[in-house]
Scaffold this motif. Structure first.
Motif, PDB file in Angstrom:
ATOM      1  N   GLN A  60       0.827  -1.196   0.000  1.00  0.00           N
ATOM      2  CA  GLN A  60       0.000   0.000   0.000  1.00  0.00           C
ATOM      3  C   GLN A  60       0.863   1.247   0.000  1.00  0.00           C
ATOM      4  O   GLN A  60       1.763   1.385   0.803  1.00  0.00           O
ATOM      5  N   GLY A  84       0.345  -1.520  -3.356  1.00  0.00           N
ATOM      6  CA  GLY A  84      -0.913  -2.267  -3.259  1.00  0.00           C
ATOM      7  C   GLY A  84      -1.592  -2.100  -1.914  1.00  0.00           C
ATOM      8  O   GLY A  84      -2.553  -2.785  -1.606  1.00  0.00           O
ATOM      9  N   PRO A  99      -1.369   2.392  -5.005  1.00  0.00           N
ATOM     10  CA  PRO A  99      -2.032   1.337  -5.783  1.00  0.00           C
ATOM     11  C   PRO A  99      -1.071   0.593  -6.721  1.00  0.00           C
ATOM     12  O   PRO A  99      -1.246  -0.592  -6.961  1.00  0.00           O
ATOM     13  N   ASP A 124      -6.724  -4.483  -1.756  1.00  0.00           N
ATOM     14  CA  ASP A 124      -6.840  -3.240  -2.523  1.00  0.00           C
ATOM     15  C   ASP A 124      -8.017  -2.383  -2.084  1.00  0.00           C
ATOM     16  O   ASP A 124      -8.526  -1.572  -2.847  1.00  0.00           O
ATOM     17  N   SER A 138      -7.351   2.421  -5.624  1.00  0.00           N
ATOM     18  CA  SER A 138      -6.952   2.993  -6.912  1.00  0.00           C
ATOM     19  C   SER A 138      -7.574   4.353  -7.189  1.00  0.00           C
ATOM     20  O   SER A 138      -6.947   5.223  -7.783  1.00  0.00           O
TER      21      SER A 138
END
Length: 166
Positions: A60, A84, A99, A124, A138
Protein backbone atom coordinates in the motif's frame (compact mmCIF):
# COMPACT_ATOMS: atom_id res chain seq x y z
CA UNK A 1 -52.35 -1.74 59.35
CA UNK A 2 -50.64 -0.12 56.35
CA UNK A 3 -52.74 1.55 53.72
CA UNK A 4 -52.10 1.53 49.97
CA UNK A 5 -50.76 4.80 48.58
CA UNK A 6 -53.41 7.09 47.25
CA UNK A 7 -53.46 8.00 43.56
CA UNK A 8 -52.22 11.45 42.63
CA UNK A 9 -54.84 13.82 41.38
CA UNK A 10 -52.91 14.46 38.15
CA UNK A 11 -53.58 10.87 36.97
CA UNK A 12 -49.98 9.66 37.17
CA UNK A 13 -50.79 6.76 39.50
CA UNK A 14 -49.86 6.02 43.09
CA UNK A 15 -47.07 7.92 44.75
CA UNK A 16 -44.53 5.56 46.35
CA UNK A 17 -41.84 7.74 47.79
CA UNK A 18 -40.81 10.98 49.26
CA UNK A 19 -43.04 13.27 47.25
CA UNK A 20 -43.15 14.90 43.83
CA UNK A 21 -39.54 16.08 44.10
CA UNK A 22 -38.29 12.49 44.23
CA UNK A 23 -39.20 11.84 40.60
CA UNK A 24 -37.43 15.01 39.54
CA UNK A 25 -34.34 13.95 41.50
CA UNK A 26 -34.32 10.55 39.77
CA UNK A 27 -34.55 12.18 36.35
CA UNK A 28 -31.73 14.62 37.11
CA UNK A 29 -29.52 11.86 38.51
CA UNK A 30 -30.20 9.73 35.43
CA UNK A 31 -29.33 12.59 33.08
CA UNK A 32 -26.14 13.24 35.04
CA UNK A 33 -25.12 9.58 34.83
CA UNK A 34 -25.64 9.55 31.07
CA UNK A 35 -23.54 12.70 30.71
CA UNK A 36 -20.66 11.21 32.71
CA UNK A 37 -20.79 7.99 30.67
CA UNK A 38 -20.70 9.99 27.42
CA UNK A 39 -17.74 12.03 28.62
CA UNK A 40 -15.85 8.88 29.60
CA UNK A 41 -16.48 7.32 26.18
CA UNK A 42 -15.37 10.47 24.35
CA UNK A 43 -12.13 10.72 26.32
CA UNK A 44 -10.95 7.14 25.94
CA UNK A 45 -9.57 4.90 23.26
CA UNK A 46 -7.25 7.10 21.16
CA UNK A 47 -3.59 6.66 21.90
CA UNK A 48 -2.59 9.32 19.37
CA UNK A 49 -0.63 6.85 17.25
CA UNK A 50 -1.09 6.44 13.53
CA UNK A 51 -2.68 3.18 12.45
CA UNK A 52 -0.86 1.28 9.77
CA UNK A 53 -3.24 -1.07 8.09
CA UNK A 54 -2.58 -4.01 5.89
CA UNK A 55 0.25 -6.48 5.87
CA UNK A 56 3.81 -5.34 5.32
CA UNK A 57 3.77 -7.14 1.98
CA UNK A 58 0.44 -5.65 0.89
CA UNK A 59 2.19 -2.88 -1.07
CA UNK A 60 0.00 0.00 0.00
CA UNK A 61 1.35 3.41 -1.02
CA UNK A 62 -0.09 6.95 -1.09
CA UNK A 63 -1.38 8.63 -4.21
CA UNK A 64 0.85 11.24 -5.79
CA UNK A 65 -0.44 14.68 -6.64
CA UNK A 66 1.35 17.69 -7.96
CA UNK A 67 2.16 20.63 -5.73
CA UNK A 68 4.97 22.24 -3.82
CA UNK A 69 4.31 20.56 -0.46
CA UNK A 70 4.03 23.86 1.38
CA UNK A 71 0.67 22.78 2.85
CA UNK A 72 1.90 20.52 5.61
CA UNK A 73 4.46 18.49 7.45
CA UNK A 74 5.85 15.20 6.19
CA UNK A 75 3.27 12.44 6.61
CA UNK A 76 5.50 9.52 5.70
CA UNK A 77 8.45 8.32 3.72
CA UNK A 78 7.57 6.66 0.43
CA UNK A 79 9.28 3.49 1.67
CA UNK A 80 6.73 3.32 4.55
CA UNK A 81 3.79 2.95 2.16
CA UNK A 82 3.60 -0.57 0.66
CA UNK A 83 2.73 -1.12 -3.01
CA UNK A 84 -0.91 -2.27 -3.26
CA UNK A 85 -1.69 -0.97 0.22
CA UNK A 86 -1.39 2.12 2.40
CA UNK A 87 -1.44 3.71 5.81
CA UNK A 88 -4.12 5.55 7.80
CA UNK A 89 -3.05 8.75 9.56
CA UNK A 90 -5.68 9.24 12.28
CA UNK A 91 -4.52 12.63 13.51
CA UNK A 92 -4.44 14.13 10.01
CA UNK A 93 -7.61 12.22 9.00
CA UNK A 94 -6.01 11.06 5.77
CA UNK A 95 -5.29 7.72 4.11
CA UNK A 96 -2.18 7.47 1.92
CA UNK A 97 -2.04 4.57 -0.55
CA UNK A 98 0.20 3.23 -3.33
CA UNK A 99 -2.03 1.34 -5.78
CA UNK A 100 0.91 0.69 -8.14
CA UNK A 101 4.65 1.08 -7.74
CA UNK A 102 5.51 4.79 -7.59
CA UNK A 103 1.84 5.93 -7.74
CA UNK A 104 0.83 7.63 -4.49
CA UNK A 105 -2.69 8.86 -3.66
CA UNK A 106 -4.39 10.23 -0.58
CA UNK A 107 -8.02 10.26 0.54
CA UNK A 108 -10.05 11.72 3.37
CA UNK A 109 -10.16 9.09 6.14
CA UNK A 110 -13.85 9.76 6.89
CA UNK A 111 -16.31 7.22 5.52
CA UNK A 112 -18.91 8.84 3.28
CA UNK A 113 -21.70 6.63 4.66
CA UNK A 114 -22.10 7.87 8.24
CA UNK A 115 -18.89 9.78 8.95
CA UNK A 116 -16.98 7.09 10.86
CA UNK A 117 -13.21 7.04 10.44
CA UNK A 118 -11.98 4.32 8.10
CA UNK A 119 -10.20 1.65 10.09
CA UNK A 120 -8.20 -0.70 7.91
CA UNK A 121 -6.54 -1.23 4.55
CA UNK A 122 -6.70 -4.79 3.36
CA UNK A 123 -5.73 -5.91 -0.10
CA UNK A 124 -6.84 -3.24 -2.52
CA UNK A 125 -9.58 -1.74 -0.33
CA UNK A 126 -9.93 0.79 2.47
CA UNK A 127 -12.43 -0.50 5.01
CA UNK A 128 -14.81 1.15 7.49
CA UNK A 129 -15.67 -1.08 10.42
CA UNK A 130 -18.81 0.85 11.40
CA UNK A 131 -21.10 -0.50 8.69
CA UNK A 132 -18.82 -2.45 6.34
CA UNK A 133 -18.26 0.07 3.56
CA UNK A 134 -15.15 -0.50 1.42
CA UNK A 135 -13.37 1.82 -1.01
CA UNK A 136 -10.89 1.03 -3.82
CA UNK A 137 -7.35 2.27 -3.20
CA UNK A 138 -6.95 2.99 -6.91
CA UNK A 139 -9.51 5.82 -7.03
CA UNK A 140 -11.41 5.99 -3.70
CA UNK A 141 -14.62 4.71 -5.32
CA UNK A 142 -17.08 2.49 -3.45
CA UNK A 143 -16.17 -1.20 -3.66
CA UNK A 144 -18.78 -2.37 -1.14
CA UNK A 145 -21.86 -0.47 0.15
CA UNK A 146 -23.60 0.88 2.19
CA UNK A 147 -21.56 3.97 1.25
CA UNK A 148 -22.67 5.40 -2.09
CA UNK A 149 -20.11 8.21 -2.50
CA UNK A 150 -16.33 7.83 -2.99
CA UNK A 151 -13.75 9.01 -0.48
CA UNK A 152 -12.66 12.58 -1.20
CA UNK A 153 -9.18 12.76 -2.72
CA UNK A 154 -6.59 14.83 -0.87
CA UNK A 155 -3.68 16.55 -2.59
CA UNK A 156 -0.25 15.33 -1.58
CA UNK A 157 3.28 16.02 -2.74
CA UNK A 158 5.90 13.33 -3.17
CA UNK A 159 9.40 14.77 -3.23
CA UNK A 160 12.75 13.34 -2.26
CA UNK A 161 11.21 10.21 -0.74
CA UNK A 162 8.84 12.21 1.49
CA UNK A 163 5.06 12.52 1.29
CA UNK A 164 3.42 15.73 2.49
CA UNK A 165 -0.12 17.12 2.37
CA UNK A 166 -0.26 19.83 -0.29
Amino acid sequence: MAQAPEPLTDGTGPQTGGGPGETRRKVLLGVGAVGVAGLAAACGGDDGKDDSSGDAGSGQTPTQSSGNGAGGAVLAKTADIPVGGGKIFKKEKVVVVQPAAGQFKAYDATCTHKGCPVSQISGDTIKCKCHGSEFKISDGSVANPPATEPLAEKKITVQGGSITLA
